[in-house]
Design an enzyme around this catalytic site. Structure first.
Site, PDB file in Angstrom:
ATOM      1  N   SER A 259       4.169  -2.366   3.426  1.00 36.27           N
ATOM      2  CA  SER A 259       4.146  -3.606   2.650  1.00 36.27           C
ATOM      3  C   SER A 259       3.945  -4.772   3.605  1.00 36.27           C
ATOM      4  O   SER A 259       4.390  -4.723   4.759  1.00 36.27           O
ATOM      5  CB  SER A 259       5.464  -3.791   1.886  1.00 36.27           C
ATOM      6  N   VAL A 260       3.273  -5.807   3.110  1.00 36.80           N
ATOM      7  CA  VAL A 260       2.993  -6.978   3.941  1.00 36.80           C
ATOM      8  C   VAL A 260       3.725  -8.177   3.344  1.00 36.80           C
ATOM      9  O   VAL A 260       3.637  -8.440   2.135  1.00 36.80           O
ATOM     10  CB  VAL A 260       1.476  -7.260   4.031  1.00 36.80           C
TER      11      VAL A 260
ATOM     12  N   ASP B 192     -12.023   1.751   5.228  1.00 35.58           N
ATOM     13  CA  ASP B 192     -11.397   1.249   3.995  1.00 35.58           C
ATOM     14  C   ASP B 192     -11.847  -0.192   3.721  1.00 35.58           C
ATOM     15  O   ASP B 192     -11.037  -1.064   3.431  1.00 35.58           O
ATOM     16  CB  ASP B 192      -9.868   1.333   4.091  1.00 35.58           C
TER      17      ASP B 192
ATOM     18  N   GLY C  21       0.823  -1.201   0.000  1.00 38.76           N
ATOM     19  CA  GLY C  21       0.000   0.000   0.000  1.00 38.76           C
ATOM     20  C   GLY C  21       0.851   1.242   0.000  1.00 38.76           C
ATOM     21  O   GLY C  21       2.072   1.175  -0.205  1.00 38.76           O
ATOM     22  N   ALA C  22       0.212   2.385   0.249  1.00 33.66           N
ATOM     23  CA  ALA C  22       0.937   3.665   0.188  1.00 33.66           C
ATOM     24  C   ALA C  22       1.927   3.820   1.325  1.00 33.66           C
ATOM     25  O   ALA C  22       2.972   4.463   1.177  1.00 33.66           O
ATOM     26  CB  ALA C  22      -0.071   4.812   0.221  1.00 33.66           C
TER      27      ALA C  22
END
Length: 717
Positions: free
Chosen positions: A22-23, A135, A18-19
């Site tokens: 990180s996963v 979200d 994402g912005a």
């Protein structure tokens, strides 16, 4: 490789990005247990400290099986970056499930209900803790498979979440634009200045878009060219949506918006579930936050669906399958009304079969006591109305409309997208072929059961006719003997005339029973002929290989799609790779045409032929069913006629059995050679004994007639 004091991962094992973070898939250094680690990048530290800490605090506060668990908060050894150590969901996200071409037209009904249950349960936990997610989208709903093989979905990514009660508002904007409430979209995407504040219902809009996406495989609001390319039209669609509409699509540039108030026919959900779901979508996809449902109404509506049980029904005359969503405590009466809403067959004309037997439903029986049904083993519904039912059959959209056109020019991105669409369309075609085949099987099986029931009815009526004929024979014999005794009795004992008339009445009964016997044998022959045809039809269905042929083509198309996915990652194909790519695309087109050809020329044609034959057979069988009921009533009427004849005979005998009422006037002038009194006494004694014998026969006949149930005929249909 990167690590924290207790966990280790490779940057190649990226699960999502994402912005601000990180996963990755990581392992516990001691136990080897798989976990997910969320590593925040430098951009995340530019946010206020309060915002940075919010996700940690939220996850610590929440504890529910449908929310991804937080195990620890650690730091990397070198850069001291914050790392969230979370539960690892091995099966990706709901988005990855929907990206599978097999789900191009939405999830299967069983899987959709699991998504519904998990998301509702997770959201309920958020609201109990005063949390708004902000979200919600398929990418933030993770999936793992439980020990029973069933999916479990969990809400994740609480970077935008904050504590907010139902009456509170917020002004900051977060989220993914396709799933944003229009008021948030206006400021976050279009960058228009406005003074609006937002409440917790913005999550409901995102849930509505997510549920629509899961049910149909596509987004509900689509401008021409896509939502990312035409943001102003996207905003126009969502804000100008009429009340009750759940989707809007623009098919041409600058074209009109087509509004939809229903889920599309390509959706894999049953009509029964659609009817329950559409009102919920209509009320949470409401732009005006004041008119939108609150969470209490949302939870009440969704839990009402989740607490219902399903009864599968197949309407034999209409050739249509139905799923009835009903509460387990509802009675048969409620169930019959629900069936009427889907089939238009009124409750008193509904008759059911299950597993070959007539299935009687007591009006007060609760639904949880109904037999357990499935789509392939439903309750079979028969309409007893004399008005013929229109054949509905399997309703579907022509799958030829779903296959993309493949252009000769090599474009690895466009080709991959087209291949994905082609595979998705092939999956849909396969499912339709399977539905048509199951429809043929249910038609043949249901009609086989009905004929078996009618053959049993023929045997019962024949037995009824044999019993009536036996009584008739006894009555005719008794009538003859009574006539002789009546003639032999003194003239003063006979009473009104009528014993002779009974012979004519009994002859009419004999003729009627004979006609009934011939009719039953004719009906048995007709039913046996249809049954022989059905056996051949079921054998043809069993030997049909069209489904296996479509499956074989689909497997080859999937191989090509995988190759195209690999090619998409390349910046440029070499000459040889490009030639192979062209050949694969040509082969993909041929396979798609082959799938459609098998579907149209085999599946559809055979189904249409089966429907035509079924309509003709059903007319014959239903006519025989009505005639059999009339025959049974005619035999019952004959039994009533015989009972009346018996009563007349009994009345005559009763008079003859009372000598004290006889009017024994003196004989004419010639005196008998022997004394009159002695001879008369002997004759009367003999006559009385014969009369008593005949009276016993009549009583025996009466008991037989009563057993035949001939007290009163049922009204003819």
């Amino acid at each position: 490789m990167q690590s924290t004091p207790n966990y280790l991962w490779s940057t190649e094992d990226l699960l999502g990005q994402g912005a601000t973070a990180s996963v990755y898939k990581a392992r516990n250094k001691k136990s080897g247990e798989l976990v997910a680690v969320k590593v925040f990048n430098n951009a995340s530290y530019l946010r206020p400290q309060e915002v940075q800490m919010r996700e940690f605090e939220m996850l610590r506060k929440l504890n529910h099986k449908n929310i991804v668990k937080l195990f620890a908060v650690e730091e990397t050894g070198s850069s001291k970056q914050k790392v969230l150590v979370m539960e690892y969901c091995s099966s990706g996200s709901l988005l990855s499930v929907l990206e599978d071409p097999a789900n191009a037209f939405g999830l299967a009904e069983s899987e959709f209900l699991i998504v519904l249950q998990c998301v509702v349960a997770g959201m309920n936990h958020l609201r109990e803790n005063g949390v708004v997610h902000r979200d919600i989208k398929p990418g933030n709903i993770m999936r793992l498979v439980g020990e029973d093989g069933q999916s479990i979905y969990k809400l994740t990514d609480f970077g935008a979440a904050r504590e907010l009660e139902d009456h509170e508002k917020f002004v900051s904007v977060y989220g993914t634009e396709e799933y944003l409430h229009p008021d948030v979209y206006e400021r976050a995407v279009l960058r228009k200045p406005q003074q609006k504040v937002f409440g917790v219902t913005v999550d409901l809009w995102s849930i509505g878009v997510t549920f629509y996406h899961a049910a149909t495989g596509s987004l509900p609001f689509l401008p021409f060219g896509g939502p990312r390319r035409n943001k102003e039209i996207m905003y126009k669609i969502t804000t100008e949506k009429p009340p009750g509409a759940i989707a809007g699509i623009q098919r041409q540039e600058n074209g009109n918006i087509e509004w939809s108030y229903e889920l599309p026919i390509t959706c894999r959900l049953s009509v029964g579930l659609k009817d329950q779901l559409i009102p919920i979508l209509a009320n949470i996809l409401e732009v005006d936050q004041e008119k939108c449902w609150g969470f209490d109404q949302f939870f009440a509506g969704t839990n009402d669906i989740l607490h219902r049980m399903v009864v599968d029904v197949f309407s034999l005359q209409q050739a249509s399958s139905h799923r009835i969503y009903i509460h387990s405590y509802n009675t048969t009466t409620k169930f019959l009304d629900a069936v009427f809403k889907q089939t238009n067959i009124v409750p008193h004309h509904q008759e059911y079969f299950f597993e070959g037997h007539l299935y009687e439903l007591d009006p007060n029986l609760q639904a949880h006591n109904f037999c357990k049904t499935t789509e392939s083993s439903p309750l079979t519904l028969l309409s007893t109305s004399e008005q013929p039912e229109d054949v509905v059959g399997v309703q579907y959209r022509d799958p030829a409309l779903e296959f993309p056109k493949l252009v000769p020019r090599v474009d690895v991105v466009a080709d991959c997208s087209a291949a994905k669409s082609a595979v998705g369309a092939a999956h849909q075609t396969l499912r339709l072929g399977q539905r048509l085949r199951r429809g043929r099987e249910l038609l043949a099986r249901g009609l086989h059961w009905l004929i078996g029931n009618l053959r049993t009815e023929c045997s019962r009526i024949l037995e009824q006719r044999r019993g009536a004929h036996s009584v008739l024979a006894c009555l005719q014999l008794t009538q003859g003997r009574t006539h002789l005794l009546y003639e032999a009795a003194p003239a003063g004992s006979r009473g009104p005339a009528g014993v002779d008339v009974l012979r004519t009445r009994l002859q009419r009964v004999e003729e009627e029973l004979s006609q009934c016997s011939h009719s039953i044998f004719d009906f048995q022959g007709a039913l046996d002929g249809i049954l022989a045809e059905l056996v051949k039809d079921r054998q043809q269905v069993h030997e049909d290989k069209s489904i296996q042929q479509i499956e074989c083509c689909l497997q080859k198309m999937q191989v090509i799609y995988k190759q195209f996915k690999k090619a998409r990652t390349c910046l440029r194909l070499g000459y040889n790779e490009e030639q192979i790519h062209k050949l694969d695309k040509l082969h993909l087109g041929n396979l798609a045409r082959r799938v459609l050809s098998i579907f149209q020329n085999d599946c559809v044609q055979q189904y249409q032929e089966a429907l035509a034959l079924h309509s003709s057979r059903m007319r014959k069988v239903c006519e025989i069913k009505r005639h059999l009921k009339r025959l049974s009533n005619r035999i019952s009427s004959c039994s009533v006629e015989m009972m009346e004849c018996q009563e007349c005979l009994q009345a005559a005998l009763d008079r003859l059995l009372q000598p004290e009422k006889w009017d024994l006037a003196p004989a004419p002038p010639e005196p008998p050679p022997v004394p009159l009194g002695q001879e008369m006494a002997l004759r009367m004694q003999e006559l009385l004994e014969q009369l008593r014998s005949v009276s016993c026969d009549l009583q025996l006949n009466n008991s037989i007639i009563e057993r035949l149930g001939g007290a009163a005929p049922t009204p003819p249909v």
